[in-house]
Design an enzyme around this catalytic site. Structure first.
Site, short mmCIF file in Angstrom:
data_model
loop_
_atom_site.label_atom_id
_atom_site.label_comp_id
_atom_site.label_asym_id
_atom_site.label_seq_id
_atom_site.Cartn_x
_atom_site.Cartn_y
_atom_site.Cartn_z
CE LYS A 250 -4.49 1.02 0.29
NZ LYS A 250 -5.48 0.40 -0.62
CB THR B 202 -3.19 -3.15 -0.25
OG1 THR B 202 -4.38 -2.83 -0.95
CG2 THR B 202 -2.33 -4.10 -1.08
NE ARG C 217 29.86 26.57 -10.63
CZ ARG C 217 29.57 25.38 -11.13
NH1 ARG C 217 29.00 25.28 -12.32
NH2 ARG C 217 29.85 24.28 -10.46
CD GLN D 196 30.99 16.74 -10.97
OE1 GLN D 196 30.99 17.96 -10.73
NE2 GLN D 196 30.81 16.25 -12.19
CG HIS E 50 22.24 25.16 -14.65
ND1 HIS E 50 23.58 25.03 -14.42
CD2 HIS E 50 21.82 23.95 -15.13
CE1 HIS E 50 23.97 23.81 -14.75
NE2 HIS E 50 22.92 23.13 -15.17
#
Length: 280
Positions: free
Chosen positions: A11, A56, A175, A218, A246
Site C-alpha cells: 500500500k 492492502t 558563479r 562533484q 542553474h
C-alpha cells in the site's frame, strides 16, 4: 518454462497526521507511509489463490491503528514498529519494507514565545526513511532528506574542464551554486537516537556546503559526504544527489549596462545531475 520472478506488493501513500496533546506544547507530525511485502505469493499470481495475501486495505488500517498507540517519536522508530508488526504476524512474508516521508512543521513564535498549538510548514524539504526487516529479525535502516534547496553566491567556480568541438560553456571562478539536495545514509545500528543523528547530519551537510571552496558540484558533494562520515560514527555510508539549479548570467550590454555577476535568470531545464555514494 515460464515462472514468476521477483515480485512484491503493498500500500502506497498512506497519509497520516498525528497530534499529541498530552503536553502544554502540542506536537504535530505529518507522515506518508508506504508498505511493501515480499514472500510466498506465487499461488496468488499463478492460480488466483489469495489465501496468503494480506489485503492492502488491511495494511492501510494497520498504519492508522499503530499510529494511534505508538510511542515512536520519529519516522525511523515508527517504521521499525510497523515492519515488526507485519513480519511477526505473517509467516508467509519474507521481508517487509516500510518507507516513510515526513513533512517538517515548525512551531509558530508569537510575541517571541512558542505558540502551544500553531505551526507552519517548512518549505518543500522532506525527511525520509526506509526500513527493511526480514524473518529472523534482520533489519536495515536508511534515512535521509529530500528537496533541501540550497544556494551559495561565492566560493564556487568551474574551470579546467574538458573541451571539444561542442563546448561553448565559458570557464568561471565566480558563479552561483544551487541545488535541491537529496541525501540518504545507512545506519550501523537499529538502536540509535535517530532524531539527534538526523539533526547533526543535516547541520554538517549545510556547513560543508556553505564553507567549501567549490571547484565543481562533484568537489563539494564529496566534501559534504566526507564531513558527515568523519563526524557521525553511527552512519555507515551516505549517498548524495545534487541536481544543478542553474542561474545564467544575463547580458545587459545591449542596454548599455555592465553586469558584474549580479543579475541572473534561473532555469529549470536542462540541468546538470551529479550523484555519488561516499563510504568508509
Amino acid at each position: 518454462m515460464i515462472r514468476l520472478a521477483e515480485n512484491r506488493y503493498g500500500k502506497c501513500r498512506v497519509r497520516v497526521v498525528r497530534v499529541k496533546r498530552d503536553l502544554p506544547l502540542h506536537q504535530f507530525q505529518e507522515w506518508t507511509v508506504e508498505v511493501l511485502l515480499t514472500g510466498e505469493f506465487e499461488s496468488c499470481f499463478e492460480s488466483g489463490d489469495n489465501s496468503r495475501i494480506l489485503a492492502t486495505d488491511t495494511m492501510k488500517n494497520t498504519v492508522y491503528s499503530l499510529a494511534r498507540d505508538t510511542a515512536a517519536e520519529c519516522i525511523e522508530e515508527f517504521a521499525l514498529e510497523l515492519t515488526g508488526f507485519f513480519i511477526d504476524r505473517n509467516r508467509q512474508v519474507d521481508t517487509a519494507q516500510v518507507s516513510i516521508t515526513g513533512i517538517p512543521w515548525d512551531r509558530l513564535m508569537i510575541d517571541g514565545k512558542p505558540h502551544p498549538s500553531a505551526f507552519a510548514r517548512v518549505g518543500g524539504e522532506t525527511e525520509t526513511t526506509v526500513v527493511n526487516r526480514a524473518q529472523g529479525n534482520q533489519v536495515s535502516i536508511a534515512s535521509g532528506i529530500d528537496n533541501l534547496v540550497i544556494m551559495k553566491t561565492a566560493n564556487s567556480g568551474f574551470e579546467g574542464f574538458l573541451r571539444d568541438a561542442h563546448t561553448t560553456l565559458p570557464e568561471t571562478s565566480d558563479r552561483l551554486l544551487g541545488t535541491a539536495l537529496r541525501a540518504q545514509w545507512k545506519y550501523l545500528s537499529t538502536d540509535l537516537p535517530f532524531a539527534r543523528v538526523r539533526r547533526r547530519t543535516r547541520e554538517l551537510l549545510l556547513q560543508a556546503f556553505a564553507e567549501h571552496d567549490s571547484k565543481s558540484v562533484q568537489h563539494t558533494l564529496y566534501a559534504m559526504g566526507k564531513s558527515v562520515l568523519e563526524a557521525v560514527e553511527e552512519i555507515a555510508d551516505i549517498e548524495l544527489v545534487m541536481p544543478n539549479k542553474h542561474c545564467l548570467l544575463v547580458d545587459l550590454s545591449r542596454f548599455g549596462k555592465t553586469n558584474p555577476n549580479e543579475i541572473f535568470v534561473p532555469t529549470e531545464e536542462p540541468y546538470g545531475y551529479i550523484e555519488a555514494r561516499i563510504c568508509r
